[in-house]
Design a protein around this motif. Sequence first.
Motif, short mmCIF file in Angstrom:
data_model
loop_
_atom_site.label_atom_id
_atom_site.label_comp_id
_atom_site.label_asym_id
_atom_site.label_seq_id
_atom_site.Cartn_x
_atom_site.Cartn_y
_atom_site.Cartn_z
N CYS A 227 0.79 -1.16 0.01
CA CYS A 227 0.00 -0.05 -0.20
C CYS A 227 0.88 1.32 -0.10
O CYS A 227 1.55 1.43 0.89
N GLY A 228 0.73 2.13 -1.07
CA GLY A 228 1.84 3.20 -1.08
C GLY A 228 3.28 2.69 -1.14
O GLY A 228 3.46 1.68 -1.97
N ASP A 229 4.06 3.20 -0.35
CA ASP A 229 5.67 2.63 -0.17
C ASP A 229 5.88 1.45 0.65
O ASP A 229 6.96 1.45 0.85
N VAL A 230 4.66 1.01 1.37
CA VAL A 230 4.92 0.10 2.31
C VAL A 230 4.70 -1.31 1.99
O VAL A 230 3.66 -1.43 1.33
N ASN A 231 5.73 -2.24 2.02
CA ASN A 231 5.03 -3.63 2.00
C ASN A 231 4.68 -4.13 3.02
O ASN A 231 5.02 -4.25 4.26
N LEU A 232 3.44 -4.89 2.51
CA LEU A 232 2.57 -5.53 3.58
C LEU A 232 3.25 -6.93 3.79
O LEU A 232 3.29 -7.76 2.94
N LYS A 233 3.51 -7.41 4.97
CA LYS A 233 3.94 -8.67 5.38
C LYS A 233 2.80 -9.49 6.36
O LYS A 233 2.55 -8.84 7.27
N VAL B 250 -5.90 -1.03 6.30
CA VAL B 250 -6.96 -0.63 5.42
C VAL B 250 -6.01 0.63 4.44
O VAL B 250 -5.26 0.90 5.11
N CYS B 251 -6.22 0.52 3.26
CA CYS B 251 -5.41 1.36 2.43
C CYS B 251 -6.27 2.54 1.97
O CYS B 251 -7.34 2.18 1.11
N ARG B 252 -5.93 3.77 2.28
CA ARG B 252 -6.67 4.90 1.81
C ARG B 252 -6.03 5.91 1.81
O ARG B 252 -4.91 6.19 2.30
N ASN B 253 -6.60 7.24 1.09
CA ASN B 253 -6.11 8.29 0.94
C ASN B 253 -6.44 9.19 2.03
O ASN B 253 -7.60 9.48 2.22
N ASP B 254 -5.18 9.65 3.01
CA ASP B 254 -5.31 10.32 4.01
C ASP B 254 -5.76 11.75 4.15
O ASP B 254 -6.65 12.17 5.22
N SER B 255 -5.32 12.48 3.22
CA SER B 255 -5.64 13.74 2.86
C SER B 255 -5.33 14.12 1.33
O SER B 255 -4.89 13.70 0.74
N LEU B 256 -5.86 15.47 1.16
CA LEU B 256 -5.93 15.99 -0.31
C LEU B 256 -4.37 16.48 -0.39
O LEU B 256 -3.80 16.32 -1.43
N ALA B 257 -3.63 16.65 0.66
CA ALA B 257 -2.49 17.19 0.53
C ALA B 257 -1.46 15.81 0.16
O ALA B 257 -0.22 16.00 -0.30
N SER C 127 -1.24 9.83 -2.84
CA SER C 127 -1.18 8.64 -2.60
C SER C 127 -1.78 7.97 -1.39
O SER C 127 -1.85 8.34 -0.49
N PRO C 128 -2.28 6.64 -1.66
CA PRO C 128 -2.73 5.91 -0.58
C PRO C 128 -1.97 5.43 0.52
O PRO C 128 -0.54 5.30 0.22
N LYS C 129 -2.14 5.15 1.74
CA LYS C 129 -1.66 5.00 3.00
C LYS C 129 -2.23 3.80 3.60
O LYS C 129 -3.45 3.80 3.87
N PRO C 130 -1.29 2.99 4.47
CA PRO C 130 -1.81 1.98 5.17
C PRO C 130 -1.99 2.20 6.50
O PRO C 130 -1.19 3.15 7.00
N LEU D 225 -3.80 3.92 13.09
CA LEU D 225 -2.64 4.48 13.35
C LEU D 225 -1.91 3.95 11.66
O LEU D 225 -1.91 3.11 11.27
N GLU D 226 -1.19 5.26 11.25
CA GLU D 226 -0.77 4.85 9.77
C GLU D 226 0.43 4.12 10.00
O GLU D 226 1.52 4.28 10.88
N VAL D 227 0.65 2.99 9.27
CA VAL D 227 1.89 1.94 9.18
C VAL D 227 2.94 2.69 8.37
O VAL D 227 2.69 2.88 7.21
#
Length: 732
Positions: free
Chosen positions: A34-40, A58-65, A68-71, A78-80
């Motif tokens: 998800c984004g730049d984070v590898n899920l293990k 869950v993978c979602r867009n945190d803000s308009l700023a 890119s999606p974040k886990p 909490l953002e991983v």
Amino acid sequence: MVVRMVFQSILLLFSIYAFVQAAGFSISSCQPSCGDVNLKYPFGIGAGCYADAWFEVVCRNDSLASPSPKPFLRILNLEVLDISLDGTVRVNFPTVYNCTNGTSSTANIVELRNSPFIFSQSENKFIALGCNNFASMRSVDGSGSAIGGCMSICDTTKVVNASSCNIGINCCQASIPSDLDAFNTTMEVMNSKDLVINGCNSAFLVEEKWFKTDYRTLSLFVPVVLEWWIPYTSFISLPIANYNTSSTYNCRQVVVKQRNTTFTCSCKAGYGGNPYVPGACHVIKECELTHPCLGYNPSPLIFCENTYNEEEERIYTYNGSYICYRPIFLTIESRVEVFTIGISSGLGLLVLLVGGWWSYKVVKKRRMIKQKNKFFKRNGGLLLRQQLSSHEANVENIKLFNSKELEKATDRFNVNRVLGQGGQGTVYKGMLIDGRIVAVKKSKVIDEGKLGEFINEVVILSQINHRNVVKLIGCCLETEVPLLVYEYVPNGTLFQYFNGQTEEFPLTWDMRLRIATEVAGALFYLHSAASTPIYHRDIKSTNILLDDKFRAKVADFGTSRSIAVDQTHLTTRVHGTFGYLDPEYFQSSQFTEKSDVYSFGVVLAELLTGEKAISSTKTQEPRSLATYFIQSVEENSLFDIIDSRVLKEGKKEEIIAVANLAKRCLNLNGKKRPTMREVTIELQAVQMLQKGANLQQNYEELEYVGAEVYELWDAAPTSIVSTASIDAQPLL
């Protein structure tokens, strides 16, 4: 042999495959990142892609700023940032800001209790930024007790960086307790002007390694490391639960405080990969990659294997992920020869071991003697001996103990013998050979430049002879840190009897008044006993002990200092306990006898109200008891804060007299505070008023008696040795 191993491996792989298919376990269809984070795994997105609900991402867009999606961990929100299979996960954690001139308390918005996560003690630090920012982590169990914290000192000429946190300038740091899963953050500005000038203060938990390098990128969120385990109820449903038969990975049970049984897994030596996925631990083929065994022996009969096996008649060199070996083919004659050589070598080795063991014992004994002599000299033993042999120093009653005596007395400083811990060291309960019960204080490491001060403190303590001061019996200097031996005081500290902590024996008004009078008399003695007065410098309820008859004993003279007759103050680094510290001393670094008076005034307020020096039970925010007490007296609401037992047992005029005395002791102007001599006389007068005598008449009589005692003490021998005026780091 090789054929048998190949057959067993094929059978094992087939069994694992069949089990996986039966359980319906597959992660090939799971989202790998998800984004730049590898899920293990055991973390993952979607049903069947995570081991437990706590590990669902869950993978979602945190803000308009940041389009890119974040886990995010779904339950904890909490953002991983990174997932590691060694049992840690990095997440973004919110910081706390205080932009007011008062105290700010913020509840922890992330709840880890009942989850398989805790904050990593080894990877995280608690950081406070800002001028004179007193920040603390507090328990969420209802008591609100402090579990960690620090205070930053203001210096507008310094730039905040990672190194400044180590010395507490504009920034400070503190370690966190183990098994921490929740906390609240409290911040208080020690000088309200600083916040207006320098902006908002902040406090936060952060990954220590990240803060040292990336502190310039501080924002509303910072990285924090969490430790994780697989809960038992989820672990038993995983295919890897049958770990006892695995040859590629290990799983072990982990006992975490206040949690149910959990498990963690890892690939065995020589294997790498994900131990939570069946068949994912693969052989690290070092032999094919680097041919590491060629350097062990030039012989062509050196072989390399990537995994360890138990074949006989091989000489192995094991190096973690591979093994180097060569075959041995022995005849009957060579076996007999080897047997003979082995017996001879064994006898020779036995003689060598016995001789080596004896030599080791002799060398060890000599080394211990040499080390004890070294410690004795380093801790000022020669200087103390000189003081003991001096006719000017009347310290013949102090005893020099050896280390074995005190180790035996304290059961080798067993943690079960700990009576308490403080800024100067740890106190253990012990019993000497003659049956006396004592308290043994194991000091912290002493700077060699202050050995003269330490020895002078020992001499000072040995000369104090007052029934309301804890008696020093002796010391030991042949250990790495000095040991002090005091008389044992059985009924704990005065602090333990506030707020109903000791309900089976509450303090009556008579007892409180007597304790206050005894402590005041002891301080009067210290300030006026000889030509070199002694300043205690850390008067507080935890340093007032109660003996078997509940008589007060002033203790902990680790920061005490004696001064010359012509001196009126000591210039020192600020040292003391928050809540008891003289504000005038905090601003000027000049400690006077009136600074002890201020600290005693706080103790008087505690005795009257039953509250702690820093209390929040009667207000919405934590505040200084001294400030709250003075405000109540000035607003004529004194009896609203007085302890209910005091109101029930004490007379109104007695309570008012003691309260007014406490207010005078807490005057911000040290010159307007009474001396300890005046304090002692007034408290004795209140005691006599309690017995029905006329207050004014008794006051005049006590003035006369006190003058005689003062003149008598002024004539005492001037043998107390003064110490240096520079103190250790503050304990705020």
